[in-house]
Design a protein around this motif. Structure first.
Motif, short mmCIF file in Angstrom:
data_model
loop_
_atom_site.label_atom_id
_atom_site.label_comp_id
_atom_site.label_asym_id
_atom_site.label_seq_id
_atom_site.Cartn_x
_atom_site.Cartn_y
_atom_site.Cartn_z
N SER A 68 -8.21 -2.04 -3.90
CA SER A 68 -7.66 -2.86 -2.82
C SER A 68 -7.08 -2.01 -1.70
CB SER A 68 -6.59 -3.80 -3.37
OG SER A 68 -5.50 -3.04 -3.87
N TYR A 69 -6.76 -2.67 -0.60
CA TYR A 69 -6.17 -2.06 0.58
C TYR A 69 -5.10 -3.02 1.10
CZ TYR A 69 -5.71 -0.51 5.43
OH TYR A 69 -5.22 -0.09 6.64
N ILE A 70 -3.95 -2.50 1.47
CA ILE A 70 -2.89 -3.32 2.06
C ILE A 70 -2.64 -2.83 3.47
CG2 ILE A 70 -0.44 -3.93 1.96
CD1 ILE A 70 -0.69 -3.94 -1.07
N GLY A 71 -2.59 -3.77 4.38
CA GLY A 71 -2.34 -3.43 5.78
C GLY A 71 -1.48 -4.47 6.45
N LEU A 125 8.23 -6.03 9.49
CA LEU A 125 6.82 -6.08 9.12
C LEU A 125 6.35 -4.73 8.58
CD1 LEU A 125 4.39 -8.02 9.13
CD2 LEU A 125 3.84 -7.16 11.41
N HIS A 126 6.74 -3.64 9.25
CA HIS A 126 6.39 -2.30 8.78
C HIS A 126 7.03 -2.01 7.41
CE1 HIS A 126 4.15 -0.48 12.05
NE2 HIS A 126 4.91 -1.17 12.88
N ILE A 127 8.26 -2.45 7.25
CA ILE A 127 8.96 -2.23 5.97
C ILE A 127 8.28 -3.03 4.86
CG2 ILE A 127 11.13 -2.63 4.73
CD1 ILE A 127 12.55 -2.01 7.45
N LEU A 128 7.91 -4.27 5.15
CA LEU A 128 7.21 -5.10 4.15
C LEU A 128 5.89 -4.45 3.73
CD1 LEU A 128 7.70 -8.74 5.45
CD2 LEU A 128 8.42 -7.84 3.25
N GLU A 129 5.15 -3.94 4.70
CA GLU A 129 3.89 -3.28 4.36
C GLU A 129 4.14 -2.10 3.42
OE1 GLU A 129 0.11 -1.07 6.52
OE2 GLU A 129 2.11 -0.87 7.38
N ALA A 130 5.14 -1.29 3.75
CA ALA A 130 5.46 -0.12 2.91
C ALA A 130 5.88 -0.55 1.51
CB ALA A 130 6.56 0.70 3.56
N LEU A 131 6.66 -1.63 1.41
CA LEU A 131 7.10 -2.11 0.09
C LEU A 131 5.92 -2.63 -0.74
CD1 LEU A 131 10.43 -3.89 1.05
CD2 LEU A 131 10.17 -1.74 -0.20
N LYS A 139 3.97 0.37 -1.93
CA LYS A 139 4.67 1.05 -3.02
C LYS A 139 4.55 0.25 -4.32
CE LYS A 139 9.18 3.10 -4.13
NZ LYS A 139 9.03 2.99 -5.52
N ASP A 140 4.69 -1.07 -4.22
CA ASP A 140 4.67 -1.92 -5.40
C ASP A 140 3.27 -2.03 -6.02
OD1 ASP A 140 5.84 -3.84 -7.25
OD2 ASP A 140 4.75 -5.37 -6.12
N LYS A 141 2.25 -2.25 -5.20
CA LYS A 141 0.90 -2.50 -5.71
C LYS A 141 0.05 -1.24 -5.83
CE LYS A 141 0.56 -7.28 -4.32
NZ LYS A 141 -0.48 -8.25 -4.60
N ASN A 142 0.43 -0.17 -5.15
CA ASN A 142 -0.30 1.11 -5.19
C ASN A 142 -1.80 0.92 -4.99
OD1 ASN A 142 -0.62 3.85 -5.39
ND2 ASN A 142 -0.67 3.86 -7.62
N PRO A 143 -2.21 0.35 -3.86
CA PRO A 143 -3.64 0.11 -3.63
C PRO A 143 -4.43 1.41 -3.48
CG PRO A 143 -2.38 -0.36 -1.65
CD PRO A 143 -1.39 -0.03 -2.72
N THR A 144 -5.59 1.45 -4.09
CA THR A 144 -6.38 2.68 -4.12
C THR A 144 -6.91 3.09 -2.75
OG1 THR A 144 -8.29 1.34 -4.71
CG2 THR A 144 -7.09 2.40 -6.51
#
Length: 165
Positions: free
Chosen positions: A59-62, A114-120, A123-128
């Motif tokens: 996955s990817y988080i953005g 929004l930037h902080i939420l993305e970082a959290l 960190k939580d999901k550790n997307p590859t």
């Protein structure tokens, strides 16, 4: 309509459809996905559903402050998701693949939050696909060059050992 007899009555029923109620009742609305893609100021997750990737949770988080549809268009031209499809699946990324794999995790109007939420979420999901790897073909920016010169200046002559702490 004109009445010919004054004693005649007309039964008139006015139906007023509340837009919010109709949207809540119609769950299989084909426009619903289009409405999601028009949202902005959100954190999203792309989960690859091709091959073994779904089982491996690739996955990817953005995040985006523009409409999600615009951000997806940018993913089609370059970035981690496009590289994943080319390297792992040896297939070009399609808009359909991209839209099917997108989930909106959270919306936030405040840009900093929004930037902080993305970082959290990262960190939580550790997307590859979010893992940073140095690209040997990237041209360094002036900021990178200045940092390298400062680091080199901090090293003793020869650069073989770390500077004393």
């Amino acid at each position: 309509m004109k009445l010919t007899n004054d004693n005649d009555k007309i039964d008139l029923v006015i139906l007023n459809k509340n837009m919010k109620t109709s949207q809540l009742l119609i769950k299989n609305n084909p426009c619903q996905r289009t409405l999601e893609l028009q949202r902005s100021h959100l954190v999203y997750e792309y989960s690859c559903r091709k091959g073994n990737c779904e089982a491996l949770n690739e996955s990817y988080i953005g995040m985006t402050t523009t409409k999600l549809t615009r951000r997806l268009t940018l993913h089609l031209s370059n970035g981690a998701i496009k590289r994943h499809h080319e390297d792992v699946h040896q297939t070009p990324m399609t808009r359909k693949n991209l839209e099917e794999g997108i989930t909106i995790l959270q919306t936030e109007a405040n840009h900093t939050r929004l930037h902080i939420l993305e970082a959290l979420y990262i960190k939580d999901k550790n997307p590859t696909m979010n893992r940073q790897t140095p690209d040997p073909f990237t041209i360094p920016t002036s900021k990178d060059i200045k940092l390298r010169f400062r680091l080199m200046a901090a090293w003793p002559e020869g650069g073989a050992t770390c500077p004393a702490s």
